[in-house]
Motif scaffolding. Structure first.
Motif, PDB file in Angstrom:
ATOM      1  N   GLU A 374      70.019  27.804 -25.253  1.00  0.00           N
ATOM      2  CA  GLU A 374      70.484  29.025 -25.935  1.00  0.00           C
ATOM      3  C   GLU A 374      70.975  28.706 -27.341  1.00  0.00           C
ATOM      4  O   GLU A 374      70.589  29.353 -28.318  1.00  0.00           O
ATOM      5  CB  GLU A 374      71.617  29.645 -25.112  1.00  0.00           C
ATOM      6  CG  GLU A 374      72.280  30.822 -25.787  1.00  0.00           C
ATOM      7  CD  GLU A 374      73.624  31.173 -25.155  1.00  0.00           C
ATOM      8  OE1 GLU A 374      74.458  31.737 -25.861  1.00  0.00           O
ATOM      9  OE2 GLU A 374      73.830  30.871 -23.954  1.00  0.00           O
ATOM     10  N   LYS A 375      71.828  27.670 -27.433  1.00  0.00           N
ATOM     11  CA  LYS A 375      72.425  27.345 -28.730  1.00  0.00           C
ATOM     12  C   LYS A 375      71.385  26.813 -29.723  1.00  0.00           C
ATOM     13  O   LYS A 375      71.456  27.098 -30.908  1.00  0.00           O
ATOM     14  CB  LYS A 375      73.567  26.332 -28.572  1.00  0.00           C
ATOM     15  CG  LYS A 375      74.731  26.819 -27.743  1.00  0.00           C
ATOM     16  CD  LYS A 375      75.332  28.078 -28.323  1.00  0.00           C
ATOM     17  CE  LYS A 375      76.435  28.645 -27.451  1.00  0.00           C
ATOM     18  NZ  LYS A 375      76.872  29.972 -27.901  1.00  0.00           N
ATOM     19  N   VAL A 376      70.427  26.029 -29.220  1.00  0.00           N
ATOM     20  CA  VAL A 376      69.373  25.517 -30.109  1.00  0.00           C
ATOM     21  C   VAL A 376      68.544  26.680 -30.644  1.00  0.00           C
ATOM     22  O   VAL A 376      68.244  26.750 -31.842  1.00  0.00           O
ATOM     23  CB  VAL A 376      68.473  24.491 -29.376  1.00  0.00           C
ATOM     24  CG1 VAL A 376      67.199  24.229 -30.160  1.00  0.00           C
ATOM     25  CG2 VAL A 376      69.220  23.182 -29.181  1.00  0.00           C
ATOM     26  N   SER A 377      68.193  27.615 -29.758  1.00  0.00           N
ATOM     27  CA  SER A 377      67.370  28.752 -30.210  1.00  0.00           C
ATOM     28  C   SER A 377      68.124  29.588 -31.240  1.00  0.00           C
ATOM     29  O   SER A 377      67.543  30.084 -32.204  1.00  0.00           O
ATOM     30  CB  SER A 377      66.949  29.621 -29.020  1.00  0.00           C
ATOM     31  OG  SER A 377      68.077  30.121 -28.351  1.00  0.00           O
ATOM     32  N   GLU A 378      69.462  29.742 -31.049  1.00  0.00           N
ATOM     33  CA  GLU A 378      70.248  30.501 -32.025  1.00  0.00           C
ATOM     34  C   GLU A 378      70.452  29.696 -33.310  1.00  0.00           C
ATOM     35  O   GLU A 378      70.428  30.251 -34.408  1.00  0.00           O
ATOM     36  CB  GLU A 378      71.602  30.883 -31.419  1.00  0.00           C
ATOM     37  CG  GLU A 378      71.463  31.928 -30.314  1.00  0.00           C
ATOM     38  CD  GLU A 378      72.798  32.389 -29.773  1.00  0.00           C
ATOM     39  OE1 GLU A 378      73.816  31.701 -30.021  1.00  0.00           O
ATOM     40  OE2 GLU A 378      72.837  33.422 -29.089  1.00  0.00           O
TER      41      GLU A 378
END
Length: 1346
Positions: A374-378
């Motif tokens: 999630e954090k990488v995609s954001e």
């Protein structure tokens, strides 16, 4: 760091030893201070040298510059990610090894557990070797737990620190880039967007760095666990792993959604914060036009769209958290069902090894891995947005500003340039001129002629498409809209130069600031707020001019500084400052004050960016140029004569001292000795202290849902936890049954056994399904409630802010307000719901686990109770300090945003003075202060976590050894009482055996029960689960309290002082006011309770439909009179409009009935149409008709005036029709793509379109040329003949045609009469003001009045 913030306490981490670093003992003194009293900013430790903003920013900037160069060579787009990896990759990978070791210890723990359960299962009192081996396994388990505790927090501390360093570095790069943005690039971004990049986008780095390593550690751990499971139970483990793989694939799909939602959300957040920024900047205009409701609707609509996206991403987060809650149970269930279907037999120890191996995957694979995804995609979205910003066009230094070498000159040759590359008509075309020392070049021309653009060309802001500009010497620049930064008056004037008393005093006198500074107080300590409050526009203009003069530069570019001041001060500034103080300098003066042209060395007249004429004053007179059509056609020119009774504005000695050329800086002292740090004052906002109260929690939750929904949420959470815990409980029974089947005590073919197996599996299935369903429901529900709470709190904040009096905006810098609407609201949108859900989940898990442990083995209550007490007091001790630090972290963010907003407003001035480095240092100082608080917050969080986990490790050790001792003791006690234990071959299982033992016990005596493998396995597995969960729960509870400070800060903004109600029960008649009669009776006005009066006992009467000109020196109270009329501050005394007392009706009923055009033009991002008619109150035809009517009036007036050169380009309709997309032309932020004069015309058109009975013009034409000004006054006289018009002006030619002239001085009405009468009375103030302009212009004005 500049001496912006006093102190700093050295950071004890620098001298801390290894143990102190591992266990964070170096923080203990700070906790002691926090325990005794509230922490202040000067209690914080200084930031470490390697974490300083300057060091980090320059390091990353170097890698980024290399990447940009390499990309240009390879003809590709540069990658910010590559630059980040090169900068931080090595250290990040090294620390990443800790994760590998940490998760390795987690995988080994179930093996030790299995061996211990196996020992209990195969207990043999005579086998001492097995006992010692079991103790060895217990010691191994304890060691693993302790090592894990230290490694886990060491890893997270270093990862968070890398995240912090990356965030600080990127913030510095963003600010540094903002200082270099070109004019066209400024049109593509906005203050709101840059604030959003600095508040929300860079936050992703703090998050992503923590979890990124789990993208490879998670799958690696899955492989290791699968191998171990295969060794334990064979291929049935693949069923459980299939569940995990499906889940991971599903979460990877979520990542795509996260990425898409993030990019949409940030775009909407940009718009919301940009609009919010414009609202705060233009609050005076918004309030005077009663647009608050419309802006509330506009921002609320944006917020609604933003929330819909946030809610969707929150639901995805909720699903991720639900999977963390339930997936290990699903995997265990599926594995054991597969095992049952394959008819495999397993022992009790194997059951718990399987359970714990799946539990080992719980954090890394079902929480941290999806978090990483999630954090990488954001973060990818944020990095792309930051990269796009970093790749915006920069100002190119078209030519070097060659140092002064005795050959000072400004030489422009055949210069052609355009702001927009795609534009067909250039902004400036074929300009040629040169200016040498001692010469004054006056630049004149109508609105939009390109005068300011010409100065930008000399500054290097406008790159040439043809021709060249040579600038030899140092430049000082005064912008048309004066810019001052938050600080003292003195720091604004010095602007980084050394304070020299004599030089300073001379500058103050030359710029007519003596009286103002005396009124304001000590200039060294009087603080200027955001936007220049409490200074008037005239005072700001003179401080900007004083700043330029004090710099002692070679070349002075003055962009119409005389328009913002009254006639007397204007004359003083021109005579004593421009002609005397700058007589040896190269001066280029853009002006609309045509009376000063005779003193210019040469005059340059522009129109449509082209040079109409250039020459000396006498050459212009001979050519009878159009510019003089407003003046007498004659050669009578004389020096202004001193007026009897007029105050002498400057002493002879000062004139003489100014006439002698001052030593240049290089003669006085070397350049580097002259420079000091710019002193910017951005005081930290007040903050609450102590715990976050229950009321804040209640308000927060009830803002998102009714009590019924909240009660339902509580019940769902309890139901989910009960189902979860019962699964563990049920598993213990099932494990015992499996042990019996494995040992042969029970036979699978037995019908009773089949029934019991089916019964166990049926209940187990039901509990698993319940756990999943309740888990998903509670996750989605809490996110729904908390995101709605965030929306409600935001909307309440917005409404309260717009109901606050103007004084609130004067006291609070824009950065402080935007901080709450960006960072704090961002926390409430994203982090707080996640943390809250995490805490509730962890808390219920801990309660459930402890309950099961105590129920299964009551002995465990002995270490659990003191553990709980220790945790409770440790948490309380921690929160006393951490909440203060969290509040400091929130308040130290605001100066970063305020400094950014202020720098963007004064960008051209900063660049002209070559002060970019100084402002960069100030930004670094603000960032370092924030980093002090952030670093403390980060390390304090780890301090608590390490202590909690070490205590937990001790608890695990006690339980592990206690379980073995207890198992052995119980067995021995049973044997000692003469009860025979079952043989290997007997068919009596442990459950039956327990019953038998209890049945034969002596009457009235309790018998200690031996521990079954199921109980030992259950207690040890739950203890290990508790190991991570207990400290996580306490930490998350502390984190929730810290995060709630953002809610507290938001709710604080819902309870501000409000101005009077917008509507009252009594509404004036629809056609009020019919005549426009205004009466002032004993009116006093002060802007706040402790400030001096700005209007003193004012008595005035405005006749119906009268045309009044209001004049007076700067600071006389002219604008304050309008503020009292509009009730921007509540006046004392009575003001009546057509018989109705203004305080007896609602503010909107009052303000909507008056049209106003202010000196400072406020435009909003959007189309020209939206700016003329912000809330669609008119059709397109009505707009064009109104504008056409205005244009035709101008045409008639022009024909009547019989001008030689009809100049129709300044009219409203023609101005708009000349724009590329006419009404639909997009305006940049603050109307950046229009000149200041054009912006004033748009604002004036907006006021005229309202067609109210009362029209007020507060210096609304100060930035337009005299011709346009006169045309506008004629239009108003013609079109508003039946209206009351109040015109405040410094330019006396603006008001000379009014029916009445009112002269104000020191807040009182000194005289009010017909202009003719005042001009005949030589004792009148107005007569003296006219005479100060000089005989020629005085004669012109007197003739025009007749």
């Amino acid at each position: 760091m500049p001496l912006l913030y006093p102190k700093v306490k050295p950071n004890p981490l620098q001298k801390a030893n290894l143990c102190s670093r591992l266990f964070f003992w170096w923080l203990n003194p700070l906790f002691k201070i926090g325990h005794k009293r509230k922490l202040e900013a000067n209690d914080m430790y200084s930031v470490l040298p390697e974490d300083r903003s300057q060091h980090l920013g320059e390091e990353l900037q170097g890698y980024w510059d290399q990447e940009v160069l390499r990309a240009q060579q390879d003809a590709r787009e540069p990658s910010l990610t590559k630059a980040i990896i090169k900068c931080y990759g090595k250290s990040y990978l090294v620390w990443g090894m800790l994760t590998f070791l940490e998760e390795g210890t987690r995988v080994v723990q179930p093996i030790f557990l299995g061996k211990m359960v196996s020992y209990v299962e195969n207990y043999d009192p005579s086998d001492s070797a097995a006992l010692h081996e079991a103790y060895g396994y217990a010691a191994g388990l304890s060691a693993c737990v302790l090592v894990w505790a230290v490694l886990h927090h060491l890893y997270f501390y270093h990862m968070q620190r890398v995240g912090m360093r990356l965030r600080v570095a990127v913030c510095r790069m963003i600010y540094s880039k903002a200082l270099r943005l070109s004019r066209s690039a400024m049109g593509k971004t906005s203050t709101g967007q840059v604030v959003n990049l600095l508040s929300n986008d860079v936050n992703q780095f703090d998050q992503v760095m923590m979890f990124l390593h789990y993208l490879w550690v998670g799958p690696l751990q899955v492989v290791a666990v699968t191998a171990l499971l295969w060794m334990e139970i064979g291929m049935s483990c693949l069923a459980g792993m299939a569940v995990l793989i499906i889940l991971l694939l599903l979460q990877s799909c979520f990542a795509m959604s996260f990425s898409s939602l993030r990019s949409k959300t940030t775009a909407l957040t940009d718009k919301r914060i940009r609009t919010m920024s414009e609202v705060v900047t233009g609050i005076r205009t918004i309030k005077m036009n009663a647009w608050e409701k419309s802006f509330i609707d506009r921002i609320t609509r944006l917020r609604r769209k933003e929330i819909s996206k946030i809610l969707r991403s929150s639901y995805l987060r909720g699903m991720n958290l639900a999977s963390f809650f339930a997936v290990s149970k699903i995997m265990i269930f599926v594995t054991f069902v597969a095992n049952e279907l394959l008819d495999n037999l397993i022992t009790g120890s194997q059951v718990f090894v399987v359970v714990m191996l799946f539990e080992a995957l719980r954090f890394s694979s079902t929480l941290f891995f999806p978090m990483a995804v999630e954090k990488v995609s954001e973060a990818v979205v944020s990095i792309q947005r930051i990269k796009n910003f970093l790749l915006l066009d920069e100002i190119s230094q078209c030519y070097p500003h060659l140092p002064s070498d005795g050959k000072m000159i400004v030489d422009v040759q055949v210069f052609t340039a355009s702001w927009e590359k795609a534009s067909e008509t250039p902004t400036l075309q074929g300009l040629s001129f040169s200016v040498r020392p001692g010469e004054l070049l006056a630049v004149v021309g109508p609105v939009g002629a390109g005068k300011s653009s010409l100065l930008c060309a000399v500054l290097g802001e406008l790159p040439p498409s043809q021709g060249q500009v040579s600038v030899h010497g140092r430049i000082a620049y005064v912008s048309q809209q004066p810019w001052v930064f938050p600080g003292t008056v003195r720091s604004n004037i010095l602007f980084g130069k050394k304070y020299e008393v004599d030089r300073y005093e001379k500058v103050i006198k030359a710029c007519a600031l003596e009286e103002d500074l005396w009124l304001l107080g000590a200039e060294a300590i009087i603080e200027i707020g955001d936007g220049g409050t409490p200074l008037s526009e005239g005072q700001k203009a003179r401080i900007s001019l004083a700043r330029a003069v004090y710099q002692d530069a070679d070349i002075y570019l003055l962009d119409d500084p005389l328009s913002a001041v009254d006639a007397g001060v204007s004359r003083h500034l021109f005579e004593q400052c421009v002609r005397q103080a700058l007589k040896e300098k190269i001066t280029i003066l853009v002006t609309h004050q045509l009376q000063y042209l005779k003193d210019a060395s040469q005059i340059l007249m522009l129109k449509d960016g082209k040079m109409v004429e250039r020459g000396t004053y006498s050459e212009f007179l001979k050519s009878r140029a159009d510019i003089f059509s407003l003046f007498e056609k004659g050669n009578e020119q004389s020096e202004p004569s001193p007026v009897p009774g007029a105050p002498t504005v400057i002493s002879e000695s000062l004139v003489q001292s100014l006439q002698s050329p001052r030593p240049s800086l290089k003669d006085a002292a070397p350049e580097d000795q002259e420079i000091e740090n710019i002193q910017v004052t951005l005081p930290l906002e007040d903050h609450l202290e102590g715990k976050v109260g229950f009321k804040t929690y209640k308000n927060y939750f009830t803002a998102g849902a009714d009590w019924l929904v909240i009660i339902f949420l509580i019940l769902v959470n309890i139901a989910a936890q009960v189902a979860y815990v019962l699964q563990d409980w049920w598993l213990a029974f099932w494990a015992n049954l499996q042990s019996d089947l494995y040992s042969g005590a029970l036979v699978k073919e037995d019908e009773a056994v089949v029934f019991v197996l089916n019964w166990y599996l049926g209940v187990y299935s039901g509990l698993t399904v319940s756990t999943v369903l309740f888990g998903i429901t509670k996750s989605l529900l809490i996110f729904y409630i908390l995101v709605n709470s965030s929306q409600t709190v935001h909307n309440k904040m917005l409404e309260t802010i717009l109901r606050a009096p103007v004084l609130f905006f004067h006291r609070n810098p824009i950065g402080r307000i935007l901080n709450r609407f960006s960072k704090d609201i961002g926390h409430m949108d994203d982090l707080l719901p996640l943390t809250f859900q995490d805490f509730i989940q962890a808390f219920l898990l801990v309660v459930g686990v402890v309950g099961v442990m105590v129920a299964a083995v009551p002995w465990t209550a002995i270490p659990v109770i003191p553990l709980g007490i220790i945790f409770f007091f440790l948490r309380r001790y921690f929160l006393e300090t951490s909440q203060d630090v969290k509040r400091l972290e929130c308040t130290t963010r605001s100066p970063v945003f305020s400094h950014l907003a202020s720098s963007l407003q004064g960008l051209w001035t900063i660049r002209a003075y070559k002060a970019e480095q100084k402002f960069q240092e100030l930004f670094d100082a603000h960032q370092d202060l924030h980093s002090e608080a952030w670093f403390l917050l980060l390390t304090m969080s780890r301090w608590l976590a390490v202590y909690l986990d070490v205590i937990c490790a001790i608890f695990v050790t006690l339980v592990a050894f206690g379980a073995l001792i207890l198992a052995e003791t119980c067995e021995l006690l049973v044997v000692a009482r003469g009860v025979s234990l079952p043989d290997e071959g007997s068919n009596v299982g442990p459950l039956h055996w327990e019953f038998r033992v209890s049945a034969i016990g002596p009457p009235g005596k309790s018998l200690i029960m031996p521990l079954t493998p199921g109980q030992v396995g259950l207690v040890l597995s739950l203890t290990l689960t508790l190991m991570g969960m207990f400290q996580w729960c306490v930490r998350q509870s502390a984190e929730v309290e810290n995060m709630m400070i953002s809610v507290e800060r938001g709710i604080e903004y819902t309870d501000l002082e409000k101005e009077a109600p917008w509507e009252l029960g009594y509404c004036p008649p629809p056609l009020w006011p019919p005549n426009g009669r205004i009466s002032f009776f004993s009116v006093n006005l002060r802007y706040n309770s402790d400030s001096p009066l700005v209007l003193r006992n004012l008595e005035a009467f405005i006749y119906p439909r009268g045309k009044y000109g209001i004049v007076g020196r700067t600071g006389a109270g002219k604008s304050s009179l309008i503020a009292a009329l509009f009730r921007l501050s509540e006046p004392e005394g009575d003001i009546y409009i057509d018989g109705i007392l203004t305080t007896s009706i609602g503010l909107h009923d009052l303000r909507k009935k008056m049209s106003v055009a202010l000196q400072e033009p406020v435009l909003f991002t959007g189309t020209m149409r939206e700016n003329l008619d912000p809330f669609n109150e008119h059709t397109d035809n009505e707009l064009w008709n109104a504008l056409e009517e205005g244009s035709s009036e101008i045409c008639n007036i022009q024909m009547n005036l019989d001008y030689e050169h009809a100049d129709l380009e300044v009219q409203l309709k023609e101005s708009i029709e000349s724009l590329p997309a006419k009404m639909n032309t997009e305006l940049a932020e603050s109307g950046l793509n229009l000149s200041v004069g054009q912006k004033q015309l748009v604002c004036l058109a907006r006021a005229l379109l309202k067609k109210n009975q009362i029209l007020i013009m507060d210096k609304a034409t100060s930035y337009v040329d005299p011709r346009t000004d006169e045309l506008i006054q004629k239009i108003i006289c013609e079109r508003f003949a039946q209206c009351t018009v109040l015109t405040i002006a410094h330019r006396l030619s603006t008001v000379i045609s009014c029916e009445w002239i009112m002269v104000l001085d020191l807040g009182t009405d000194k005289e009010c009469h017909r202009p003719y009468n005042l001009l005949r009375d030589k004792k009148s103030l107005f007569y003296k003001m006219v005479q100060q302009l000089g005989k020629a212009e005085a004669a012109v004005l007197t003739k025009r009045e007749k």
